[in-house]
Design a protein around this motif. Sequence first.
Motif, PDB file in Angstrom:
ATOM      1  N   ASP A  25       0.852  -1.185   0.000  1.00  0.00           N
ATOM      2  CA  ASP A  25       0.000   0.000   0.000  1.00  0.00           C
ATOM      3  C   ASP A  25       0.892   1.240   0.000  1.00  0.00           C
ATOM      4  O   ASP A  25       1.515   1.549   1.026  1.00  0.00           O
ATOM      5  CB  ASP A  25      -0.917   0.013   1.225  1.00  0.00           C
ATOM      6  CG  ASP A  25      -1.688   1.317   1.332  1.00  0.00           C
ATOM      7  OD1 ASP A  25      -2.252   1.755   0.312  1.00  0.00           O
ATOM      8  OD2 ASP A  25      -1.696   1.921   2.430  1.00  0.00           O
ATOM      9  N   PRO A  26       0.984   1.982  -1.109  1.00  0.00           N
ATOM     10  CA  PRO A  26       1.871   3.145  -1.168  1.00  0.00           C
ATOM     11  C   PRO A  26       1.511   4.250  -0.176  1.00  0.00           C
ATOM     12  O   PRO A  26       2.392   5.000   0.250  1.00  0.00           O
ATOM     13  CB  PRO A  26       1.709   3.635  -2.616  1.00  0.00           C
ATOM     14  CG  PRO A  26       1.239   2.440  -3.374  1.00  0.00           C
ATOM     15  CD  PRO A  26       0.361   1.694  -2.417  1.00  0.00           C
ATOM     16  N   VAL A  31       3.414  -3.322   3.679  1.00  0.00           N
ATOM     17  CA  VAL A  31       3.129  -4.528   2.909  1.00  0.00           C
ATOM     18  C   VAL A  31       2.244  -5.434   3.757  1.00  0.00           C
ATOM     19  O   VAL A  31       2.553  -5.708   4.923  1.00  0.00           O
ATOM     20  CB  VAL A  31       4.422  -5.256   2.511  1.00  0.00           C
ATOM     21  CG1 VAL A  31       4.104  -6.564   1.787  1.00  0.00           C
ATOM     22  CG2 VAL A  31       5.284  -4.362   1.623  1.00  0.00           C
ATOM     23  N   PHE A  32       1.144  -5.886   3.162  1.00  0.00           N
ATOM     24  CA  PHE A  32       0.179  -6.744   3.842  1.00  0.00           C
ATOM     25  C   PHE A  32       0.250  -8.136   3.218  1.00  0.00           C
ATOM     26  O   PHE A  32       0.088  -8.289   2.005  1.00  0.00           O
ATOM     27  CB  PHE A  32      -1.232  -6.165   3.721  1.00  0.00           C
ATOM     28  CG  PHE A  32      -1.398  -4.864   4.471  1.00  0.00           C
ATOM     29  CD1 PHE A  32      -2.016  -4.833   5.715  1.00  0.00           C
ATOM     30  CD2 PHE A  32      -0.912  -3.675   3.943  1.00  0.00           C
ATOM     31  CE1 PHE A  32      -2.153  -3.643   6.417  1.00  0.00           C
ATOM     32  CE2 PHE A  32      -1.042  -2.479   4.643  1.00  0.00           C
ATOM     33  CZ  PHE A  32      -1.665  -2.460   5.880  1.00  0.00           C
ATOM     34  N   HIS A  46       7.691  -0.965   5.154  1.00  0.00           N
ATOM     35  CA  HIS A  46       8.678  -1.062   4.084  1.00  0.00           C
ATOM     36  C   HIS A  46       9.898  -0.193   4.352  1.00  0.00           C
ATOM     37  O   HIS A  46      11.033  -0.606   4.069  1.00  0.00           O
ATOM     38  CB  HIS A  46       8.046  -0.677   2.745  1.00  0.00           C
ATOM     39  CG  HIS A  46       9.053  -0.576   1.640  1.00  0.00           C
ATOM     40  ND1 HIS A  46       9.786  -1.656   1.210  1.00  0.00           N
ATOM     41  CD2 HIS A  46       9.471   0.492   0.895  1.00  0.00           C
ATOM     42  CE1 HIS A  46      10.609  -1.270   0.235  1.00  0.00           C
ATOM     43  NE2 HIS A  46      10.445   0.018   0.026  1.00  0.00           N
ATOM     44  N   ASP A  47       9.716   0.998   4.877  1.00  0.00           N
ATOM     45  CA  ASP A  47      10.846   1.921   5.034  1.00  0.00           C
ATOM     46  C   ASP A  47      11.880   1.422   6.036  1.00  0.00           C
ATOM     47  O   ASP A  47      13.061   1.735   5.921  1.00  0.00           O
ATOM     48  CB  ASP A  47      10.329   3.300   5.448  1.00  0.00           C
ATOM     49  CG  ASP A  47       9.533   3.971   4.340  1.00  0.00           C
ATOM     50  OD1 ASP A  47       9.817   3.687   3.159  1.00  0.00           O
ATOM     51  OD2 ASP A  47       8.633   4.763   4.643  1.00  0.00           O
ATOM     52  N   THR A  48      11.444   0.643   7.027  1.00  0.00           N
ATOM     53  CA  THR A  48      12.385   0.106   8.014  1.00  0.00           C
ATOM     54  C   THR A  48      12.648  -1.380   7.836  1.00  0.00           C
ATOM     55  O   THR A  48      13.484  -1.953   8.542  1.00  0.00           O
ATOM     56  CB  THR A  48      11.861   0.354   9.442  1.00  0.00           C
ATOM     57  OG1 THR A  48      10.603  -0.328   9.605  1.00  0.00           O
ATOM     58  CG2 THR A  48      11.674   1.833   9.706  1.00  0.00           C
ATOM     59  N   HIS A  49      11.920  -2.001   6.890  1.00  0.00           N
ATOM     60  CA  HIS A  49      12.057  -3.442   6.645  1.00  0.00           C
ATOM     61  C   HIS A  49      11.858  -4.233   7.929  1.00  0.00           C
ATOM     62  O   HIS A  49      12.637  -5.139   8.261  1.00  0.00           O
ATOM     63  CB  HIS A  49      13.413  -3.764   6.018  1.00  0.00           C
ATOM     64  CG  HIS A  49      13.473  -3.524   4.545  1.00  0.00           C
ATOM     65  ND1 HIS A  49      14.601  -3.778   3.792  1.00  0.00           N
ATOM     66  CD2 HIS A  49      12.554  -3.044   3.666  1.00  0.00           C
ATOM     67  CE1 HIS A  49      14.375  -3.467   2.526  1.00  0.00           C
ATOM     68  NE2 HIS A  49      13.132  -3.017   2.431  1.00  0.00           N
ATOM     69  N   ALA A 275       5.207  -9.744  -3.236  1.00  0.00           N
ATOM     70  CA  ALA A 275       4.582  -8.419  -3.289  1.00  0.00           C
ATOM     71  C   ALA A 275       5.567  -7.479  -3.976  1.00  0.00           C
ATOM     72  O   ALA A 275       6.759  -7.473  -3.639  1.00  0.00           O
ATOM     73  CB  ALA A 275       4.247  -7.907  -1.891  1.00  0.00           C
ATOM     74  N   LEU A 276       5.085  -6.704  -4.916  1.00  0.00           N
ATOM     75  CA  LEU A 276       5.934  -5.738  -5.619  1.00  0.00           C
ATOM     76  C   LEU A 276       5.862  -4.394  -4.912  1.00  0.00           C
ATOM     77  O   LEU A 276       4.777  -3.860  -4.675  1.00  0.00           O
ATOM     78  CB  LEU A 276       5.467  -5.583  -7.069  1.00  0.00           C
ATOM     79  CG  LEU A 276       6.223  -4.544  -7.898  1.00  0.00           C
ATOM     80  CD1 LEU A 276       7.661  -4.991  -8.147  1.00  0.00           C
ATOM     81  CD2 LEU A 276       5.513  -4.295  -9.228  1.00  0.00           C
ATOM     82  N   VAL A 277       7.032  -3.853  -4.563  1.00  0.00           N
ATOM     83  CA  VAL A 277       7.115  -2.516  -3.977  1.00  0.00           C
ATOM     84  C   VAL A 277       7.783  -1.627  -5.017  1.00  0.00           C
ATOM     85  O   VAL A 277       9.010  -1.610  -5.151  1.00  0.00           O
ATOM     86  CB  VAL A 277       7.901  -2.516  -2.653  1.00  0.00           C
ATOM     87  CG1 VAL A 277       7.929  -1.116  -2.050  1.00  0.00           C
ATOM     88  CG2 VAL A 277       7.281  -3.501  -1.668  1.00  0.00           C
ATOM     89  N   VAL A 278       6.941  -0.907  -5.771  1.00  0.00           N
ATOM     90  CA  VAL A 278       7.456  -0.043  -6.828  1.00  0.00           C
ATOM     91  C   VAL A 278       8.236   1.105  -6.176  1.00  0.00           C
ATOM     92  O   VAL A 278       7.804   1.644  -5.152  1.00  0.00           O
ATOM     93  CB  VAL A 278       6.272   0.496  -7.672  1.00  0.00           C
ATOM     94  CG1 VAL A 278       6.753   1.476  -8.719  1.00  0.00           C
ATOM     95  CG2 VAL A 278       5.518  -0.671  -8.329  1.00  0.00           C
TER      96      VAL A 278
END
Length: 298
Positions: A25-26, A31-32, A46-49, A275-278
């Motif tokens: 979800d941008p 990420v879900f 995502h930013d902190t993994h 999951a793709l993280v553009v």
Amino acid sequence: MPLNPLGVIAIPDGSNSDFDHAAFDPKTRRVFIAHTARDRIEVIDHDTHTHIAALPGFPGVAGAVADGGEILTTNRGAATISWLDAATYDIKGVFPSGPRPNGAAIVKRKGIGIAACIGDAEQVPTLQCIDLKDVTQRAIDLPGRPRWCVTDAAAERVFLCIREPSMILSARLPDLGDVVHWPLPSGGAHGLDIDHISHRLYAACDDGELVEVDSTAGKVTNVWPIAGPPDVTFFNPATGRVHVAIGEPGVIETIDPKTGARGQTRTGEGAHTTALVVPNQLYVISPRHGGVLVLADG
């Protein structure tokens, strides 16, 4: 063409577990992940993994999709569809579905959710469209077992992979009218994504091929071999490459449709969902790694 590993994000109780479709979800940059074996949704920042939440109450969850801060899940074990807020995790609604809901899509600006249901011995497979605000539903019968689905850029049509007979079914949104069937030259249509700019669908098939289809006319425009029966498939608009997860033998098959260049990245046995993280990362949910194998795309 191989993707570069960036690290692993551990998921609690994730070792040798069973996962399914995941989504980025941008808006929240989260990420879900459908953790099917644990009946819950896993949430990654995502930013902190890092793993930040495990959300219970999603029986047999088969998939999660995201749009504009909203999440839709298909709960195969309960024959329900859940709609939740990606920031607060608040449940905005739970809707009944046909037996064994599977593929899904959500379009926030139109207030609709889409679910393809496998059915059972008493009910045929169905495709349903839900008005999330009015809580009304429209459903049509399907000619075979549904897999994954996507919509076009304007959310005027939905495209759905049918396993047998292998095809892409297209229907108008939101009424699910004007249904057309586009047969595929490879058996077992499964993973699906779309290039909105070039109007191309990418259907990964169980017979070991990735099929490119014109999303405006249904014409097959290219076919590439892949390493085995696939599952989750993503087109990355930032790189122009298609990534296909193959659980056996455990690889990501990457294809550049413009040049035909291909490459493989080893993941792990059973790693069939991503999951793709553009613009530049692919999350591979890997039971062997006990969580998410993060790969760089480009």
